[in-house]
Design an enzyme around this catalytic site. Structure first.
Site, PDB file in Angstrom:
ATOM      1  N   SER A 172       5.379  -5.638  -3.447  1.00 14.25           N
ATOM      2  CA  SER A 172       4.819  -4.285  -3.409  1.00 14.25           C
ATOM      3  C   SER A 172       3.355  -4.353  -2.984  1.00 14.25           C
ATOM      4  O   SER A 172       2.580  -5.131  -3.532  1.00 14.25           O
ATOM      5  CB  SER A 172       4.882  -3.643  -4.798  1.00 14.25           C
ATOM      6  N   ASN A 207       7.118  -2.083  -9.710  1.00 12.00           N
ATOM      7  CA  ASN A 207       6.585  -2.610  -8.454  1.00 12.00           C
ATOM      8  C   ASN A 207       6.834  -4.109  -8.434  1.00 12.00           C
ATOM      9  O   ASN A 207       6.040  -4.899  -8.939  1.00 12.00           O
ATOM     10  CB  ASN A 207       5.091  -2.309  -8.343  1.00 12.00           C
ATOM     11  N   GLU A 208       7.950  -4.467  -7.852  1.00 11.75           N
ATOM     12  CA  GLU A 208       8.372  -5.862  -7.837  1.00 11.75           C
ATOM     13  C   GLU A 208       7.516  -6.653  -6.845  1.00 11.75           C
ATOM     14  O   GLU A 208       6.802  -6.066  -6.031  1.00 11.75           O
ATOM     15  CB  GLU A 208       9.844  -5.945  -7.395  1.00 11.75           C
ATOM     16  N   PRO A 209       7.573  -7.999  -6.916  1.00 10.32           N
ATOM     17  CA  PRO A 209       6.855  -8.806  -5.931  1.00 10.32           C
ATOM     18  C   PRO A 209       7.124  -8.291  -4.516  1.00 10.32           C
ATOM     19  O   PRO A 209       8.263  -7.961  -4.178  1.00 10.32           O
ATOM     20  CB  PRO A 209       7.437 -10.199  -6.137  1.00 10.32           C
TER      21      PRO A 209
END
Ligand code: GLP
Length: 629
Positions: free
Chosen positions: A164, A160-162
């Site tokens: 998300s 869950n990258e920035p």
């Protein structure tokens, strides 16, 4: 204000800090084992959420140990992994399917049909349905009882990258550039790293009944602090865990070092004002207020939570001078000691005037990144300098570089070896590792770069040693295991040089890194040589080459570099051709290794300047190591 409540003012997630990763995983594995056994007793299934990356590896080793030695069965465990690259084949050495088999499932008794990992090999149009099925399967299993998490440098959990959202569910995501760069070494080049991944969402993770987030090493310290202490934001998905009712962050000293309770302990309670803490708080105050040390007044201390210090050790004037002198005394143009000078307040001793100096570099380039200027000075001052590369660094050489070198050899009539290398590169399949011969060839590339680099520092070829430690030759990035043969090789080196000074790095680095592994081998070697007479007259200086730098209050030796020395340093680093970006950065802010290294040294000199000390072009800095540090 009690210490506890002071800490709670800053921390929004319960965080436990252990001496090291091993102590931490013993605790967590014990809790997991107890929970699994409790469920067994009532005849139920236990649902375990699992993570990949280097962080959980020691936890898995400990679980395997409990399984083998204490009879813990996983027969009633159902597992769900967080994520998988997309697209990727299950057999790929970096696929999380393969990782989990190798690191855990092959060594315990969990039935295959109870293992769930998002699929990285379904056709693109089926991914959406597969994600939905994954979510349904978690619910059908009764929800996750304990979820293990690591954290990426971007603050991501799972993938869950920035960006998300807190309610996101299992889905296909695009990987962040930094995440792909971090994975580039494992995949032998950034261009081989998949662009996408399938990951449980933040919302999926939040539904777990209990969450343990593990983090080790200095490189995670800032992102951990932000997740624990700052407002939750989409830019840092781990910060959403603040809303979870049963979450613990499990840290080692290095990853917990940026938390306010450790970094600014005077803000959370009444600390013991050791000289080091006084130096830390006073330099911090000076930089924060933008006032040189000698201009700080009592009021500055009082208004910034330092009344106690100034009452105990003040008035400000005297305290300022004391700290100013301490910082001043760290600066020396004589890293090997100044002959015939009074060395009472110098970092290094004057005698013997000519020292045997041993620089240990985990891989080629660590040395010059941190200390090309210091190295040049040591050589220029006539010390007996030896540079030893502990590992060959062959894993860091892209195939393209090997092909370039082999082509050149072939054209120059190099024959057999060049032909073999080119054939091997042509035949190498997507999932194949380099053979021993190709690795050897790549290590020659790095040897030559290292020689060219050290030539810029004035060091003769004969003074360079290549140890090619077995832990590296037999391992993969993030999965190195050190052993007795490594320690013996380093011991022999130390014994043969009997140095007055050793420069080394890797203390508190990411424990899975080559630097940290090399340091642990060095530490072991030194402890086994404890009775050697030469060791009682040996100073060990720590440098940093992993992109971080010592903080101003920690520094014990600062070696200024002139503008010309800075140029030499950049040239020395530039010789490590195989380590340059494979793709030139156009219109991007991405900078190359030599630019980053010089920028770091300029930043250190700027700190000295802002504290009101002399202004140098750049400064390389070191901390003295004693066994207890
Ligand atoms: C990857 C994984 C994450 C992991 C992160 C950090 O991005 N998808 O789950 O936390 O890497 O990796 P490491 O533990 O090696 O630092």
């Amino acid at each position: 204000m009690s210490e506890r409540s002071g800490q709670e003012l800053y921390e929004r997630i319960p965080a436990k800090i252990y001496d090291d990763a091993q102590a931490a995983v013993v605790q967590v594995a014990g809790e997991i084992a107890a929970a699994i056994r409790e469920r067994q007793a009532s005849g139920g299934k236990f649902v375990l959420g699992l993570a990949t990356g280097s962080t959980p590896v020691p936890l898995y080793r400990e679980l395997i140990r409990i399984h083998r030695e204490e009879g813990l069965s996983f027969a009633n465990v159902i597992s769900f992994n967080l994520d998988e690259y997309f697209p990727i084949d299950d057999r790929h050495p970096e696929s999380y399917h393969r990782f989990m088999r190798e690191q855990l499932f092959d060594h315990i008794d969990m039935p295959d049909e109870q293992i769930n990992i998002p699929k990285g090999d379904v056709p693109r149009e089926e991914v959406f349905d597969a994600c939905k099925e994954y979510e349904d399967a978690i619910v059908a299993a009764g929800g996750i009882d304990i979820q293990i998490l690591g954290i990426g440098r971007t603050g991501h959990i799972g993938f869950n990258e920035p960006g998300s959202g807190p309610k996101s569910r299992t889905r296909l995501v695009t990987l962040d550039r930094l995440t792909r760069l971090d994975a580039a070494r494992d995949f032998h080049g950034e261009h081989n790293v998949p662009r996408y991944a399938v990951t449980m969402g933040v919302g999926t993770i939040m539904d777990a009944k209990k969450v343990y987030l593990l983090a080790w090493g200095r490189s995670k310290a800032e992102v951990i602090r932000a997740a624990v202490e700052d407002d939750p934001v989409e830019n840092l998905p781990a910060s959403f865990l603040q809303a979870h009712e049963n979450v613990s962050f499990i840290l080692d000293t290095a990853s917990g070092s940026e938390l306010t309770r450790n970094k600014y302990p005077w803000l959370v309670g009444f600390p013991d004002w050791t000289p080091e803490l006084a130096r830390e708080s006073v330099t911090h105050l000076s930089l924060k207020l933008g006032k040189p040390l000698l201009k700080l007044v009592d009021k500055d201390y009082q208004e910034n939570g330092l009344s106690e210090l100034v009452t105990e050790q003040g008035p400000a004037y005297g305290l300022n001078i004391r700290v100013f002198n301490e910082v001043q005394h760290t600066i020396t143009g004589w890293p090997g000691g100044k002959p015939d000078a009074d060395d009472t307040y110098r970092p290094e001793r004057a005698v013997p005037a000519q020292k045997r100096v041993l620089v240990l570099s985990p891989e080629p380039q660590d040395d010059v990144l941190a200390m090309a200027g210091t190295l040049s000075r040591l050589v220029a001052h006539g010390h007996d300098v030896t540079v030893a590369y502990l590992t060959s660094g062959s894993l860091g050489v892209p195939d393209e570089e090997a092909r370039w070198a082999a082509d050149l050899m072939l054209e120059a009539g190099g024959g057999e070896i060049a032909i073999d290398v080119l054939r091997e590169l042509d035949e190498k399949g997507d999932f194949d590792e380099d053979t021993a011969d190709l690795r050897q060839f790549k290590s020659y590339i790095r040897r030559n770069e290292a020689r060219a680099s050290l030539e810029r520092c004035g060091l003769e070829k004969e003074r360079i040693r290549f140890l090619d430690l077995p832990f590296y030759e037999e391992g993969r990035y993030r999965r190195f295991v050190t052993g007795e043969r490594d320690v013996v090789a380093v011991k022999e080196l130390l014994q043969s040089v009997q140095p007055h000074q050793v420069y080394v790095t890797g203390e508190a680095a990411d424990p899975s890194s080559v630097q940290a592994k090399s340091f642990s081998v060095f530490e072991q070697a030194i402890s086994e040589l404890a009775d050697e007479a030469w060791l009682s007259d040996c100073y060990v200086w720590l440098y940093r080459s992993d992109g971080s730098e010592w903080e101003i209050h920690q520094i014990e030796m600062s070696v200024p570099c002139s503008p010309d020395e800075v140029k030499t340093k950049a040239q020395a680093i530039y010789q490590h051709r195989s380590q340059r970006s494979q793709v030139p950065a156009i219109n991007e802010t991405q900078s190359e290794a030599w630019e980053q290294a010089v920028a770091r040294n300029r930043e250190t000199s700027s700190l000295y300047d802002r504290l009101g000390l002399a202004e140098y072009e750049a400064i390389e800095c070191f901390v003295r190591w004693t066994v207890s540090k």
